[in-house]
Design a protein around this motif. Structure first.
Motif, mmCIF file in Angstrom:
data_model
loop_
_atom_site.group_PDB
_atom_site.id
_atom_site.type_symbol
_atom_site.label_atom_id
_atom_site.label_comp_id
_atom_site.label_asym_id
_atom_site.label_seq_id
_atom_site.Cartn_x
_atom_site.Cartn_y
_atom_site.Cartn_z
ATOM 1 N N GLY A 451 -2.174 -0.500 -51.358
ATOM 2 C CA GLY A 451 -2.965 -0.979 -50.235
ATOM 3 C C GLY A 451 -4.448 -0.922 -50.514
ATOM 4 O O GLY A 451 -4.905 -0.309 -51.484
ATOM 5 N N PHE A 452 -5.207 -1.583 -49.641
ATOM 6 C CA PHE A 452 -6.662 -1.646 -49.750
ATOM 7 C C PHE A 452 -7.303 -0.578 -48.876
ATOM 8 O O PHE A 452 -6.766 -0.180 -47.839
ATOM 9 N N ASN A 453 -8.477 -0.131 -49.277
ATOM 10 C CA ASN A 453 -9.300 0.746 -48.438
ATOM 11 C C ASN A 453 -10.752 0.607 -48.855
ATOM 12 O O ASN A 453 -11.073 0.052 -49.919
ATOM 13 N N ILE A 454 -11.624 1.098 -48.011
ATOM 14 C CA ILE A 454 -13.064 1.094 -48.279
ATOM 15 C C ILE A 454 -13.474 2.494 -48.711
ATOM 16 O O ILE A 454 -13.160 3.483 -48.033
ATOM 17 N N GLY A 455 -14.158 2.594 -49.844
ATOM 18 C CA GLY A 455 -14.626 3.886 -50.345
ATOM 19 C C GLY A 455 -16.116 4.054 -50.121
ATOM 20 O O GLY A 455 -16.877 3.082 -50.147
ATOM 21 N N TYR A 456 -16.510 5.295 -49.876
ATOM 22 C CA TYR A 456 -17.930 5.604 -49.634
ATOM 23 C C TYR A 456 -18.294 6.860 -50.401
ATOM 24 O O TYR A 456 -17.565 7.846 -50.393
ATOM 25 N N ARG A 457 -19.423 6.810 -51.088
ATOM 26 C CA ARG A 457 -19.914 7.960 -51.848
ATOM 27 C C ARG A 457 -21.410 8.092 -51.584
ATOM 28 O O ARG A 457 -22.121 7.083 -51.492
ATOM 29 N N GLN A 458 -21.899 9.330 -51.471
ATOM 30 C CA GLN A 458 -23.321 9.509 -51.186
ATOM 31 C C GLN A 458 -23.852 10.778 -51.814
ATOM 32 O O GLN A 458 -23.108 11.691 -52.163
ATOM 33 N N THR A 643 -10.554 21.161 -40.072
ATOM 34 C CA THR A 643 -10.871 22.194 -41.056
ATOM 35 C C THR A 643 -12.376 22.270 -41.250
ATOM 36 O O THR A 643 -13.042 21.249 -41.404
ATOM 37 N N MET A 644 -12.916 23.480 -41.227
ATOM 38 C CA MET A 644 -14.322 23.733 -41.532
ATOM 39 C C MET A 644 -14.370 24.783 -42.631
ATOM 40 O O MET A 644 -13.807 25.869 -42.471
ATOM 41 N N GLY A 645 -15.030 24.468 -43.744
ATOM 42 C CA GLY A 645 -15.015 25.399 -44.856
ATOM 43 C C GLY A 645 -16.288 25.383 -45.676
ATOM 44 O O GLY A 645 -17.171 24.537 -45.499
ATOM 45 N N ASP A 664 -23.429 26.449 -58.010
ATOM 46 C CA ASP A 664 -22.837 25.377 -57.223
ATOM 47 C C ASP A 664 -22.326 25.918 -55.896
ATOM 48 O O ASP A 664 -21.701 26.985 -55.835
ATOM 49 N N LYS A 665 -22.548 25.159 -54.820
ATOM 50 C CA LYS A 665 -22.131 25.585 -53.488
ATOM 51 C C LYS A 665 -22.092 24.371 -52.578
ATOM 52 O O LYS A 665 -22.682 23.326 -52.872
ATOM 53 N N GLY A 666 -21.411 24.498 -51.468
ATOM 54 C CA GLY A 666 -21.346 23.395 -50.528
ATOM 55 C C GLY A 666 -20.523 23.747 -49.309
ATOM 56 O O GLY A 666 -19.913 24.812 -49.228
ATOM 57 N N ILE A 667 -20.525 22.840 -48.356
ATOM 58 C CA ILE A 667 -19.710 22.975 -47.153
ATOM 59 C C ILE A 667 -18.903 21.693 -46.982
ATOM 60 O O ILE A 667 -19.221 20.663 -47.572
ATOM 61 N N TYR A 668 -17.869 21.764 -46.184
ATOM 62 C CA TYR A 668 -17.083 20.579 -45.906
ATOM 63 C C TYR A 668 -16.397 20.732 -44.563
ATOM 64 O O TYR A 668 -16.189 21.843 -44.074
ATOM 65 N N PHE A 669 -16.109 19.626 -43.955
ATOM 66 C CA PHE A 669 -15.216 19.651 -42.804
ATOM 67 C C PHE A 669 -14.376 18.393 -42.825
ATOM 68 O O PHE A 669 -14.772 17.347 -43.345
ATOM 69 N N SER A 670 -13.189 18.513 -42.292
ATOM 70 C CA SER A 670 -12.202 17.445 -42.319
ATOM 71 C C SER A 670 -11.602 17.309 -40.928
ATOM 72 O O SER A 670 -11.172 18.305 -40.335
ATOM 73 N N ILE A 671 -11.602 16.082 -40.413
ATOM 74 C CA ILE A 671 -11.123 15.826 -39.060
ATOM 75 C C ILE A 671 -9.957 14.842 -39.129
ATOM 76 O O ILE A 671 -10.111 13.738 -39.659
ATOM 77 N N PRO A 672 -8.775 15.210 -38.629
ATOM 78 C CA PRO A 672 -7.665 14.260 -38.604
ATOM 79 C C PRO A 672 -8.000 13.051 -37.735
ATOM 80 O O PRO A 672 -8.483 13.199 -36.602
ATOM 81 N N ALA A 686 -13.277 13.024 -43.989
ATOM 82 C CA ALA A 686 -13.776 14.256 -44.607
ATOM 83 C C ALA A 686 -15.216 14.072 -45.050
ATOM 84 O O ALA A 686 -15.619 12.984 -45.482
ATOM 85 N N LEU A 687 -15.991 15.128 -44.925
ATOM 86 C CA LEU A 687 -17.373 15.143 -45.405
ATOM 87 C C LEU A 687 -17.577 16.399 -46.228
ATOM 88 O O LEU A 687 -17.305 17.514 -45.768
ATOM 89 N N ASN A 688 -18.034 16.205 -47.455
ATOM 90 C CA ASN A 688 -18.353 17.326 -48.332
ATOM 91 C C ASN A 688 -19.852 17.287 -48.611
ATOM 92 O O ASN A 688 -20.360 16.298 -49.150
ATOM 93 N N TRP A 689 -20.553 18.343 -48.203
ATOM 94 C CA TRP A 689 -22.009 18.405 -48.390
ATOM 95 C C TRP A 689 -22.299 19.364 -49.532
ATOM 96 O O TRP A 689 -22.079 20.559 -49.432
ATOM 97 N N ASN A 690 -22.790 18.778 -50.634
ATOM 98 C CA ASN A 690 -23.179 19.548 -51.802
ATOM 99 C C ASN A 690 -24.657 19.294 -52.036
ATOM 100 O O ASN A 690 -25.042 18.156 -52.337
#
Length: 727
Positions: A451-458, A643-645, A664-672, A686-690
């Motif tokens: 299947g197709f999806n849209i990817g995002y990176r920042q 999830t918050m981590g 190296d360090k970071g935070i992330y949270f994931s929302i269904p 999901a968002l991973n902040w590094n």
């Protein structure tokens, strides 16, 4: 010639503040409701410049943007536990450029920092609420501070009083009492501009040192429910600001108004330092405890009724079994299980009075919800021929768990004849069994899916631009030769990105295993981030394995494998992975570069058995740059799956060799997405902040994790959401 300032006006803001405070207190009889906890301009719960001991609601997620002279702050605040607050921040320093004009242009310097606050105890009738906190830990340390603060409510007034060392207490009202134990506590080393190269250290050598400043104030709930008044005594004198910016302060009293139209929005305006205005906007939500969105596009649950051919008036033992009345249409049942219960059937079998359905859930987030819908389908088509229904989850050819429910108890729960505790005793979650079964139906093999999806990176906060991003269109597919042997891959087409602004390759004393990021982003418009062949298997009751080879991620190709031991019913699991990889060409096509490395880790997972579910992991091994060390990851997992981590990696690379960030360090949270969309889904946002991309502590981005694949073994998530079995 130095300008001359008149002294008299300096008292005016103070008099205004005292007048406002007196008017506020005189109105106390008109509003006795305690004011809500609201954000400071630094993001966390507080007054204006200073923190308080109050906390947001468990599961809160808030974004605060604030501005006063020379500082714009962008804060993300998480409340992963009722007694822990964490804030992650960028500060835009408007009078300072990020770097050389040819690199950063007119972009201002962005300071990155992390805060945390821990509640020591809650307010009681006689005792105030008390908290301890640290500001700007793991950043440059320009705004570093340590504090303790107490809060007590008096009708419509919430009063706070605190002591701080460092930035919040820069006024230095008295000498540090810890100096009596060790004279090194008396003075605090100033942070020099050159210390940016050491940014990212926790800075423990400077903690709790230097003079102590007093801060505090009140929040007053006005007779207007939406309006709060904040008055604070600022412990900072602004004569020792970082990077040489020493702001003028004519009064230590700050006064502000906060408009709270609802719990999701806070708008604040204040007069600070006796001479400058501050404005802030806070957007707040509570994803951790948000109920699932209505699902108007889901099929309605099947109503349990006697199957066709069975006497409607018959009940209990008088009902003729479906097998005697009309043979079950197993293909139709499998189709209904897929369309209504979201369960893709691979096999249906029986052992005695227990019916087994092998396959996997692809639609519903909560396993109990899928089990309940499947049980409705089976009960409506098979009657009382079977006493137990068991869904056996099989992913990538590996049986992971058996979810079972007693038919009679399930029907009694739907009819209100038994309670949830009785139902709980009539459900089971066990390791997939190995006993022989009579096969009733096997689904036709469908070897290909995609299947197709849209990817995002920042990337955020770099000298080239505050936000560097890429949006791509991806097609991913898998070809299965056997249930546990398959080929998978992704083709990606770049739609648009601004990585052409990425000009600054930070110096690195390590092999460039990640910092050639820009070259991988801009060299080609059509890329192949992944193409690998995999084989997986269940090696024992609780032992799983997977091996893979190919283009494993967008920067590396190679071979590797993982083993996982996850005993059923235990809170812990262990895994080990080992990989031999080679760096890929920048165009992400078929070519390879010269760099090779062996990398791998042993990982311990542990789920803390507490009221608030916390999952931690520790990984030890060798990273992509050849450095060795450990990664600690800890996350709060809410009942709804949010999830918050946060994570941190420390290796044998020195802070000097690592570069800016120190480790190296970071935070992330994931929302269904199930909590947002009008149709059930297992997808996640999901968002991973590094804060920085560096070469030290870099792991291989493996496509498959056996711990995630065996997620249906999570007993707590199953039973915490057992009530969804009736949805």
């Amino acid at each position: 010639m130095n300008p001359v300032f008149e002294r008299a006006p300096r008292a005016r803001p103070s008099r205004l503040a005292v007048t406002a405070l007196a008017l506020s207190l005189s109105s106390a009889l008109h509003a006795q409701q305690a004011p809500p906890a609201t954000a400071s301009e630094w993001g966390g719960i507080g007054l204006l410049q200073t923190p308080t001991a109050r906390m947001g609601e468990d599961g809160d997620l808030a974004f605060t943007a604030s501005h006063n002279t020379n500082y714009s702050r962008y804060n993300l605040t998480l409340q992963p536990l009722p007694w822990v607050e964490a804030t992650y921040r960028y500060i835009n320093v408007t009078n300072l450029r990020y770097g050389h004009r040819e690199v950063s242009g007119s972009q201002n310097y962005k300071d990155k920092s992390i805060d945390f606050k821990v509640r020591l105890w809650q307010e009681s009738r006689w005792l105030p609420e008390m908290a301890f906190g640290v500001r700007d830990v793991g950043g440059t340390g320009f705004f570093a501070s340590e504090y303790v603060v107490a809060n007590k409510r008096f009708g419509p007034v919430d009063a706070s009083l605190g002591l701080a060392t460092g930035y919040i207490g820069n006024r230095g009202d008295f000498s540090n009492p810890l100096g009596a134990l060790d004279k090194r506590f008396k003075d605090r080393r100033p942070i020099a501009n050159s210390d940016i190269v050491n940014a990212g250290r926790f800075g423990v050598s400077n903690m709790f040192k230097g003079p102590v400043g007093i801060f505090g104030g009140i929040t007053y709930q006005t007779p207007l429910d939406e309006l709060l008044v904040k008055v604070e005594y600022d412990g900072n004198d602004y004569r020792r600001e970082p990077r040489g910016f020493n702001a003028k302060q004519t009064s230590p009293i700050n006064v502000g108004l906060v408009y709270v139209p609802n719990r999701n929005v806070e708008i604040a305006a204040a007069w600070e330092r006796g001479q400058t205005a501050m404005f802030s906007l806070t957007l707040r939500g509570n994803p951790g405890h948000s109920p699932s969105a209505p699902k108007p596009f889901d099929p309605p649950p099947v109503r349990i009724a006697p199957p066709a051919g069975q006497d409607v008036a018959s009940t209990g033992s008088g009902a003729a079994p479906a097998s005697e009345a009309q043979p079950p249409d197993w293909p139709a049942i499998a189709s209904q299980l897929r369309s209504n219960a979201g369960f893709r059937v691979e096999r249906i079998s029986r052992r005695g009075s227990e019916l087994f359905v092998d396959g996997y859930q692809y639609r519903y987030l909560y396993p109990a919800k899928g089990l309940g819908r499947a049980s409705r389908v089976l009960a409506s088509t098979l009657g009382d021929e079977y006493d137990w229904y068991t869904l056996r989850t099989t992913r990538l050819g590996m049986p992971t768990a058996d979810m079972s429910v007693n038919r009679e108890a399930f029907e009694g729960f739907l009819e209100g004849r038994i309670d949830e505790d009785t139902l709980r005793r009539s459900t089971e979650l066990e390791a997939a069994g190995t006993a022989s079964r009579e096969t009733l139906y096997e689904a036709r093999n469908r070897p290909f899916g995609g299947g197709f999806n849209i990817g995002y990176r920042q990337n955020l906060g770099g000298p080239d631009g505050f936000i560097l991003y890429q949006v791509a269109a991806n097609y991913s597919g898998s070809l299965f030769f056997r249930p546990n042997l398959w080929l998978t891959g992704t083709v990606s087409a770049d739609l648009f990105n601004n990585y052409d602004k990425f000009k600054y390759n930070a110096p690195s004393r390590l092999p460039r295993v990640r910092t050639d990021l820009r070259k991988y982003m801009v060299t080609s418009d059509i890329m192949m981030p992944n193409l690998q062949v995999n084989v997986a298997g269940r090696l024992g009751r609780d032992l799983y394995g997977i091996a893979y080879a190919g283009y494993l991620e967008w920067m590396y190709a190679g071979v590797g494998g993982e083993l996982l031991y996850r005993p059923m019913g235990e809170r812990w699991a262990v895994s080990a992975n080992l990989n031999r990889v080679q760096q890929r060409d920048f165009d992400q096509h078929w070519g390879l570069r010269d760099y090779r490395i062996t990398t791998g880790h042993a990982t311990l997972y542990y789920s803390f058995d507490a009221r608030e579910r916390v999952i931690g992991s520790v990984s030890v091994g060798q990273y992509l740059a050849g450095d060795r060390g450990a990664t600690i990851d800890i996350a709060r997992v809410f009942n709804n799956g949010v999830t918050m981590g946060a994570y941190a990696t420390k290796t044998n690379v020195s802070s000097r060799d690592f570069g800016e960030g120190s480790f190296d360090k970071g935070i992330y949270f994931s929302i269904p997405m199930d909590g947002i969309l009008p149709r059930s889904t297992r997808g996640r946002a999901a968002l991973n902040w590094n804060p920085l991309i560096r070469d030290g502590g870099a792991m291989l981005g493996r496509k498959y994790s056996l711990y995630s694949i065996t997620g249906e073994r999570d007993e707590r998530f199953f039973y915490d959401n057992l009530r969804s079995i009736e949805d």
